[in-house]
Design an enzyme around this catalytic site. Sequence first.
Site, mmCIF file in Angstrom:
data_model
loop_
_atom_site.group_PDB
_atom_site.id
_atom_site.type_symbol
_atom_site.label_atom_id
_atom_site.label_comp_id
_atom_site.label_asym_id
_atom_site.label_seq_id
_atom_site.Cartn_x
_atom_site.Cartn_y
_atom_site.Cartn_z
ATOM 1 N N ASP A 121 -1.896 6.666 6.399
ATOM 2 C CA ASP A 121 -2.906 5.719 5.926
ATOM 3 C C ASP A 121 -3.156 4.739 7.070
ATOM 4 O OD1 ASP A 121 -4.351 3.656 4.814
ATOM 5 O OD2 ASP A 121 -2.953 3.237 3.177
ATOM 6 N N LYS A 144 -12.127 -2.077 6.392
ATOM 7 C CA LYS A 144 -11.238 -2.888 7.210
ATOM 8 C C LYS A 144 -11.684 -2.921 8.671
ATOM 9 C CE LYS A 144 -8.454 -3.663 3.682
ATOM 10 N NZ LYS A 144 -7.613 -2.607 3.151
ATOM 11 N N TRP A 186 0.830 -1.217 0.000
ATOM 12 C CA TRP A 186 0.000 0.000 0.000
ATOM 13 C C TRP A 186 0.856 1.256 0.000
ATOM 14 C CZ3 TRP A 186 -4.198 -1.455 -1.946
ATOM 15 C CH2 TRP A 186 -4.806 -2.657 -1.572
HETATM 16 C C1 PLP Z 1 -6.971 -2.053 1.844
HETATM 17 C C2 PLP Z 1 -5.987 -0.975 2.004
HETATM 18 C C3 PLP Z 1 -5.880 0.080 1.078
HETATM 19 C C4 PLP Z 1 -6.722 0.155 -0.174
HETATM 20 O O1 PLP Z 1 -8.022 0.457 0.137
HETATM 21 P P1 PLP Z 1 -9.156 0.607 -0.991
HETATM 22 O O2 PLP Z 1 -10.286 1.156 -0.184
HETATM 23 O O3 PLP Z 1 -9.397 -0.746 -1.554
HETATM 24 O O4 PLP Z 1 -8.670 1.567 -2.003
HETATM 25 C C5 PLP Z 1 -4.957 1.068 1.331
HETATM 26 N N1 PLP Z 1 -4.170 1.038 2.405
HETATM 27 C C6 PLP Z 1 -4.231 0.026 3.310
HETATM 28 C C7 PLP Z 1 -3.325 0.054 4.496
HETATM 29 C C8 PLP Z 1 -5.138 -1.004 3.140
HETATM 30 O O5 PLP Z 1 -5.217 -2.008 4.034
#
Ligand code: PLP
Length: 354
Positions: free
Chosen positions: A167, A191, A100
């Site tokens: 993030d 998540k 990511w």
């Molecule tokens: C799943 C995830 C993403 C991507 O998320 P989307 O909503 O599918 O774009 C980005 N960063 C992390 C840490 C993730 O676990």
Amino acid sequence: MKKHNFSAGPCILPEEVLQKASEAVLNFNNDDLSLIEISHRSKPFVDVMENARSLVLELLGLENQGYKVLFLQGGASTQFLMTAYNLLNKKAAYLNTGTWSSKAIKEAKLFGEMVEVASSKDKNFNYIPKGFSIPTDVDFFHTTSNNTIFGTQIKEFPMFDGVNVCDMSSDIFSRQLDFSKFDLIYAGAQKNMGPAGATLVVIKEDILGNVEREIPSMLDYKIHLGKDSMFNTPAVFPVYVSMLTLEWLKDLGGIPFIEKVNQQKADLLYNEIDRNPLFTGFAAKEDRSNMNATFNLTDDSLKSTFETLWNDARINGLNGHRSVGGYRASMYNALPLHSVQTLVDAMQELERKA
Ligand SMILES: *Cc1c(COP(=O)(O)O)cnc(C)c1O
């Protein structure tokens, strides 16, 4: 009975949240209309949006400190470029801790100079780099708090004396942090908060307005802030379910409570990974994620026996990401302790059989 859901994302949600959400789809607020067929500008939905936004600030301990909350669309992946679009004038610094982060870095490069302060790519991202320095002349510093795929998690955040962007897609609301050290936090809902389709952005308003480029409206935080997340039609159902999950978390005792439960779950599983000679952990011990535990069999010939055992135990979503292999047990907030115990039981059963 529900399966034990270790899925990495979209992930498990609390049973009572799913119950309330399904009721609202049929009849919201006893108004004989569905949540998903009413105007997003109607009072009942505006109340949902406002409640969700204020719960975010309350749970993160960020009230009255200049933070605003947005629920946007496009996933955390759109935030990879939106953060850079809005904040990167000349140069930005990124810590590369996995897939990511690498994707975020790729997008940021479209907007200016990129300094990768450190990377754990040399060991397939099984650890968190430490002891690096961050240049002082960058517009912001970006980290990924939890690496969903590799199962590592930043425990001590390296902080930049300037704008810090994080993030937190896969561990927001799971542990206590001083969230006020961050100027922009983003997270895809699916998540730890709700269904896919909404992305949470928590932003300190005073960091905006410093780039020279023109920003398209849909990618401009200021435009979304000015319209209270209603510049265009928001993802009404994901926002509603997120609100329900945040209410559930608040009623339980908020982040301090869930952090303890998450620690118990992680201890239970990692102790078994370390004790059981048939398993080995993937991530460096000191960087292990409390959300996503990655591990392998020491003897691959046991794979199908183990698979039968965990399938029979009604465990779902245990296969590791294709870039790591092995297993990944995602233990998000809504996963009960007894689900982890069920997995540990299956691991011990394998030991007896092998
Ligand atoms: C799943 C995830 C993403 C991507 O998320 P989307 O909503 O599918 O774009 C980005 N960063 C992390 C840490 C993730 O676990």
